[in-house]
Design an enzyme around this catalytic site. Structure first.
Site, PDB file in Angstrom:
ATOM      1  N   ASN A  40      24.894  22.349 -13.668  1.00 36.52           N
ATOM      2  CA  ASN A  40      25.065  23.806 -13.974  1.00 36.52           C
ATOM      3  C   ASN A  40      26.273  24.435 -13.183  1.00 36.52           C
ATOM      4  OD1 ASN A  40      23.080  25.221 -15.618  1.00 36.52           O
ATOM      5  ND2 ASN A  40      21.765  23.600 -14.397  1.00 36.52           N
ATOM      6  N   LYS A  77      15.350  32.247   8.197  1.00 42.01           N
ATOM      7  CA  LYS A  77      16.081  32.470   6.877  1.00 42.01           C
ATOM      8  C   LYS A  77      16.910  33.678   7.119  1.00 42.01           C
ATOM      9  CE  LYS A  77      13.991  32.280   2.878  1.00 42.01           C
ATOM     10  NZ  LYS A  77      13.106  32.290   1.749  1.00 42.01           N
ATOM     11  N   HIS A  81      15.919  29.036 -15.021  1.00 39.21           N
ATOM     12  CA  HIS A  81      14.746  28.122 -14.661  1.00 39.21           C
ATOM     13  C   HIS A  81      14.333  27.436 -16.253  1.00 39.21           C
ATOM     14  CE1 HIS A  81      10.639  27.531 -13.010  1.00 39.21           C
ATOM     15  NE2 HIS A  81      10.236  27.696 -14.368  1.00 39.21           N
TER      16      HIS A  81
END
Ligand code: GRF
Length: 186
Positions: A14, A65, A109
């Site tokens: 992609n 994170k 997705h």
């Protein structure tokens, strides 16, 4: 020229499709940054081949994170990025990145959401016996594959081979992602 970023963790087909579409004008923007959380992933090599700057990091080099997302936000800001496109980025986006870019982060997705969330969407759909598969592009929020849907495209498949569904879906993913980014960026 507007700037976009693409995040990926793996193969990066992609990413490649988006990079090519920016180069030939189908997407009126440039890929200003590729972000990858897996050093050695194929997408890193693809970015280098396109001359696209990348930020490649190992999450384990950071305390958590929040720390690596702060670094990502700093780099997105620096590059003037207006739209973040997740393309196989295998992480839930956290509060730091969402705090800075909410409403400007999208994901692709390989299922017709809200059905079959998660990393094994195609395999799960095949196991369920689904006959109409599809691709979804949605805004990203703090939930797994949640967030408002922007675009969907369905395709029929009556077999039972996940690899074939991946192949069919990939062609649609590339087209739909390019069309959707082009619309959003305008
Ligand atoms: C795609 O199937 C996408 O829907 C999912 O991750 C995969 C990425 O594939 N989120 P690639 O790395 O772009 O080839």
């Amino acid at each position: 020229m507007k700037s976009i970023a693409v995040f990926a963790s793996g193969t990066g087909t992609n990413f490649e499709a988006i990079a090519c579409a920016c180069e030939d004008g189908r997407i009126p923007a440039r890929v200003a940054l590729m972000v990858c959380d897996r050093p050695g992933a194929q997408v890193v090599e693809r970015a280098a081949r396109h001359g696209i700057p990348s930020f490649v990091f190992s999450p384990r080099d950071y305390a958590g994170k929040e720390e690596f997302e702060r670094e990502i936000v700093r780099r997105l800001d620096e590059a003037g990025v207006e739209l973040v496109c997740l393309a196989g980025y295998m992480r839930i986006v956290g509060s730091v990145l969402l705090g800075a870019y909410r409403g400007r982060i999208i994901n692709i997705h390989p299922s017709l959401l809200p059905a079959f969330k998660g990393a094994h969407a195609v395999e799960d759909a095949v196991a369920y016996g689904v006959k109409v598969f599809g691709i979804t592009i949605h805004y990203v929020d703090e939930t797994l594959d949640g967030g408002r849907i922007i675009a969907q495209r369905a395709f029929p498949y009556e077999g039972s081979d996940p690899a074939e569904v991946h192949r069919l879906g990939q062609v649609i993913e590339h087209q739909l992602y390019i069309e959707t980014i082009a619309k959003l960026i305008q």
